[in-house]
Write a protein that holds these residues in place. Sequence first.
Motif, mmCIF file in Angstrom:
data_model
loop_
_atom_site.group_PDB
_atom_site.id
_atom_site.type_symbol
_atom_site.label_atom_id
_atom_site.label_comp_id
_atom_site.label_asym_id
_atom_site.label_seq_id
_atom_site.Cartn_x
_atom_site.Cartn_y
_atom_site.Cartn_z
ATOM 1 N N TRP A 50 8.398 -3.154 -6.766
ATOM 2 C CA TRP A 50 7.594 -3.063 -7.994
ATOM 3 C C TRP A 50 8.493 -2.726 -9.180
ATOM 4 O O TRP A 50 8.384 -3.335 -10.245
ATOM 5 C CB TRP A 50 6.502 -2.000 -7.838
ATOM 6 C CG TRP A 50 5.804 -1.731 -9.118
ATOM 7 C CD1 TRP A 50 4.771 -2.440 -9.649
ATOM 8 C CD2 TRP A 50 6.122 -0.709 -10.070
ATOM 9 N NE1 TRP A 50 4.420 -1.901 -10.874
ATOM 10 C CE2 TRP A 50 5.239 -0.842 -11.152
ATOM 11 C CE3 TRP A 50 7.066 0.315 -10.106
ATOM 12 C CZ2 TRP A 50 5.269 0.005 -12.250
ATOM 13 C CZ3 TRP A 50 7.100 1.153 -11.198
ATOM 14 C CH2 TRP A 50 6.205 0.989 -12.253
ATOM 15 N N PHE B 259 2.050 -4.949 -5.594
ATOM 16 C CA PHE B 259 2.457 -3.680 -4.972
ATOM 17 C C PHE B 259 1.366 -3.179 -4.034
ATOM 18 O O PHE B 259 1.632 -2.777 -2.895
ATOM 19 C CB PHE B 259 2.763 -2.651 -6.064
ATOM 20 C CG PHE B 259 2.911 -1.254 -5.549
ATOM 21 C CD1 PHE B 259 4.036 -0.872 -4.840
ATOM 22 C CD2 PHE B 259 1.917 -0.322 -5.756
ATOM 23 C CE1 PHE B 259 4.173 0.416 -4.353
ATOM 24 C CE2 PHE B 259 2.042 0.969 -5.288
ATOM 25 C CZ PHE B 259 3.170 1.336 -4.587
ATOM 26 N N SER C 18 8.325 -1.224 -1.005
ATOM 27 C CA SER C 18 7.433 -1.868 -1.976
ATOM 28 C C SER C 18 7.512 -1.199 -3.347
ATOM 29 O O SER C 18 7.372 -1.868 -4.369
ATOM 30 C CB SER C 18 5.998 -1.880 -1.464
ATOM 31 O OG SER C 18 5.502 -0.574 -1.331
ATOM 32 N N GLU D 202 1.331 -4.862 -10.280
ATOM 33 C CA GLU D 202 0.679 -3.739 -9.607
ATOM 34 C C GLU D 202 -0.192 -4.218 -8.452
ATOM 35 O O GLU D 202 -0.228 -3.594 -7.385
ATOM 36 C CB GLU D 202 -0.162 -2.935 -10.594
ATOM 37 C CG GLU D 202 0.669 -2.139 -11.571
ATOM 38 C CD GLU D 202 -0.170 -1.413 -12.611
ATOM 39 O OE1 GLU D 202 -1.415 -1.389 -12.486
ATOM 40 O OE2 GLU D 202 0.429 -0.870 -13.545
#
Length: 111
Positions: free
Chosen positions: A72, A20, A68, A17
């Motif tokens: 992820w 990301f 992106s 995360e």
Amino acid sequence: MLPGGTEPDPRFTLANERTFLAWIRTALAFIAAGVALEAFGGDLFHDDIRLAASLVAVVIGLIIAATSLFRWRRVESSLRHHTPLPWPALLPLLALGTALAAGVVLGLVLA
């Protein structure tokens, strides 16, 4: 939310995360650079060149932001299924975009 596999270690999910969010910050920087170039670059470039450079920066930012999320998702799936992490396809685009931005700045300094 993600079907199949086993729940990965939360540290890996949180690291994914954070990565990301780093891609999103990079995308926002490209978009902001394009907007700033268009808004404040009137005296620095011919109108057509300024518009083209601004559009290139904004489009690169949009592509980075859009892809992106897929990055992820692919990494999270790899973590869940214990498979090798996917190659970051965004890196060539980021390198090209950064080189173009550096070229614009170099052109400004030399002009």
